[in-house]
Motif scaffolding. Structure first.
Motif, PDB file in Angstrom:
ATOM      1  N   GLY A  48      -2.328  13.010  -2.283  1.00 10.66           N
ATOM      2  CA  GLY A  48      -3.139  14.119  -2.764  1.00 10.66           C
ATOM      3  C   GLY A  48      -2.436  15.454  -2.817  1.00 10.66           C
ATOM      4  O   GLY A  48      -2.915  16.377  -3.456  1.00 10.66           O
ATOM      5  N   ASP A  49      -1.300  15.581  -2.172  1.00 12.87           N
ATOM      6  CA  ASP A  49      -0.568  16.849  -2.261  1.00 12.87           C
ATOM      7  C   ASP A  49       0.797  16.568  -2.874  1.00 12.87           C
ATOM      8  O   ASP A  49       1.085  15.457  -3.314  1.00 12.87           O
ATOM      9  N   GLY A 141       3.093   8.471  -3.758  1.00 12.73           N
ATOM     10  CA  GLY A 141       3.733   7.673  -4.797  1.00 12.73           C
ATOM     11  C   GLY A 141       3.737   8.379  -6.125  1.00 12.73           C
ATOM     12  O   GLY A 141       3.617   9.605  -6.202  1.00 12.73           O
ATOM     13  N   THR A 143       2.519   7.473 -10.438  1.00 16.57           N
ATOM     14  CA  THR A 143       1.909   6.521 -11.372  1.00 16.57           C
ATOM     15  C   THR A 143       2.215   6.974 -12.781  1.00 16.57           C
ATOM     16  O   THR A 143       2.001   8.141 -13.121  1.00 16.57           O
TER      17      THR A 143
HETATM   18  P1  ADP Z   1       3.282  15.342  -8.613  1.00 15.09           P
HETATM   19  O1  ADP Z   1       2.771  15.860  -9.920  1.00 15.09           O
HETATM   20  O2  ADP Z   1       3.407  16.343  -7.550  1.00 15.09           O
HETATM   21  O3  ADP Z   1       4.463  14.433  -8.786  1.00 15.09           O
HETATM   22  P2  ADP Z   1       1.414  13.280  -8.928  1.00 15.09           P
HETATM   23  O4  ADP Z   1       0.503  13.963  -9.851  1.00 15.09           O
HETATM   24  O5  ADP Z   1       2.423  12.342  -9.464  1.00 15.09           O
HETATM   25  O6  ADP Z   1       2.105  14.395  -8.042  1.00 15.09           O
HETATM   26  O7  ADP Z   1       0.585  12.507  -7.814  1.00 15.09           O
HETATM   27  C1  ADP Z   1      -0.554  13.085  -7.207  1.00 15.09           C
HETATM   28  C2  ADP Z   1      -0.691  12.572  -5.805  1.00 15.09           C
HETATM   29  O8  ADP Z   1      -0.969  11.188  -5.868  1.00 15.09           O
HETATM   30  C3  ADP Z   1       0.557  12.726  -4.961  1.00 15.09           C
HETATM   31  O9  ADP Z   1       0.152  13.009  -3.625  1.00 15.09           O
HETATM   32  C4  ADP Z   1       1.208  11.379  -5.041  1.00 15.09           C
HETATM   33  O10 ADP Z   1       1.947  11.112  -3.863  1.00 15.09           O
HETATM   34  C5  ADP Z   1       0.011  10.465  -5.152  1.00 15.09           C
HETATM   35  N1  ADP Z   1       0.269   9.228  -5.934  1.00 15.09           N
HETATM   36  C6  ADP Z   1       0.547   9.095  -7.235  1.00 15.09           C
HETATM   37  N2  ADP Z   1       0.669   7.808  -7.599  1.00 15.09           N
HETATM   38  C7  ADP Z   1       0.489   7.081  -6.469  1.00 15.09           C
HETATM   39  C8  ADP Z   1       0.502   5.705  -6.156  1.00 15.09           C
HETATM   40  N3  ADP Z   1       0.768   4.756  -7.078  1.00 15.09           N
HETATM   41  N4  ADP Z   1       0.279   5.343  -4.883  1.00 15.09           N
HETATM   42  C9  ADP Z   1       0.052   6.269  -3.938  1.00 15.09           C
HETATM   43  N5  ADP Z   1      -0.006   7.578  -4.159  1.00 15.09           N
HETATM   44  C10 ADP Z   1       0.227   7.992  -5.408  1.00 15.09           C
END
Ligand code: ADP
Ligand code: MG
Length: 343
Positions: A48-49, A141, A143
């Protein structure tokens, strides 16, 4: 972001913002919130962060390992999503096991061709079932849309200086392996159409391929007992080669001592040898220990409830010799380890 956090094990309730206007497919953030945002206890901050936050206890080292699974390379498109989720985490935990590290948390980078909810739900189920079994949590992570690809990074802890490494093997050490070898490769040969098995036998070897059990408890119990260790992902000959190279030693392995299932025992000798020596995807631990610690090895294995077998010994003379029943060395030339850019 606790407002949006689901209870343990539950997907988030759907909200008005779950779908972009005019679209019925879930978006990137819907998938993350519904399937991957779970409460954390060990991490100070999870999904979430911009970063997850984890404390490291005094006197401990962080053990970090990454393994990527690519469709068509590491798994077949026919694999059940639940099993794929299990395997993606299992192969990573196997690396922590090989280092004698206690798993803490993991991150998941996921590339998906489509926002297929049934697929993601199954994947998450397999992933979290194994995570729960090892008391670890998903801390973050990424996605993205793209070819199907799962990349997990695991974080573990180990008392400073106590990690099991590939480099500690000494001449005279005995060479041990956990579990049985070769079934995952046998399953692959069934999928390739080279081998035919009956239904029950096929399910058994298929489970070895799709649901490997990382030997985390054994790895922990071997700290202070094993002089070197590695997990078997690319086949015994190749992976043992890494220990030999990093330790500057050689080894002698007795073919007839290699532990295998009844199903593999029923296969023709050439195929059996190939599966045992160059199988890959075994995720068993291969480790070395001086003969004086034999009782400690057996105690570690009993405590972890994993069978172990002594398969040979480390020698000062470099190179690997695998001996057949009659004590004759096998020609290992055709048994090269899996290499993504050569195989
Ligand atoms: P950023 O833009 O900072 O890279 P993201 O928008 O990619 O962050 O991701 C938002 C949040 O969701 C982050 O805290 C990230 O760690 C988490 N996240 C994204 N995809 C996954 C996943 N497949 N599994 C676990 N956490 C995820
Ligand atoms: Mg991102």
């Amino acid at each position: 972001m606790t407002r949006h956090r689901p209870k343990a094990g539950e997907p988030s309730p759907q909200t008005a913002q779950d779908h972009a206007p005019g679209s019925t497919a879930p978006g990137e953030f819907d998938l993350i919130r519904r399937y991957f945002d779970r409460p954390v206890r060990r991490a100070a901050l999870g999904v979430g962060d911009d970063c997850a936050l984890l404390g490291v206890a005094p006197g401990m080292q962080l053990a970090v390992s990454t393994d990527m699974l690519v469709e068509g390379r590491h798994f077949l498109s026919t694999v059940e999503p639940r099993r794929l989720g299990h395997k993606a985490l299992a192969v990573n935990l196997s690396d922590l096991a090989a280092c004698g590290a206690r798993p803490l948390a993991f991150t998941l980078a996921l590339s998906l061709p489509r926002a297929d909810e049934a697929f993601v739900a199954g994947l998450a189920e397999g992933l979290f079932a194994l995570a729960q079994a090892h008391d670890i949590e998903l801390a973050g992570g990424d996605t993205t849309a793209g070819p199907l690809n799962l990349c997990i990074t695991v974080l573990g802890e180990v008392p400073a200086g106590q990690a099991l490494l590939r480099s500690g093997a000494c001449p005279g050490d005995e060479l041990w392996v956990s579990g049985t070898l070769g079934d995952a490769r046998l399953a692959l040969e069934v999928f390739r159409g080279r081998v035919a098995l009956d239904g029950a036998e096929f399910e058994q070897v298929r489970a070895a391929m799709e649901l490997p059990q990382p030997r985390v408890g054994l790895g922990l119990a071997l700290r202070g007992v094993a002089t070197a260790a590695i997990d078997l992902s690319d086949g015994l000959v190749g992976d043992l080669g890494h220990i030999l190279q990093r330790s500057g030693v050689g080894a002698e392995v007795e073919l007839h001592r290699l532990p295998h299932s009844e199903v593999l025992a029923g296969q023709p000798p050439a195929l059996r040898q190939e599966c045992l020596l160059a199988g890959g995807d075994d995720y068993e631990l291969l480790f070395c220990a001086p003969p004086a610690r034999r009782a400690a090895v057996l105690q570690a294995a009993a405590g972890a409830q994993v069978p172990v077998q002594c398969i040979g010994r480390i020698t000062a003379e470099p190179g690997l010799r695998v001996l057949d029943e009659a004590g004759r060395p096998l020609d290992l030339g055709r048994l090269q380890a899996f290499d993504h850019f050569k195989s």
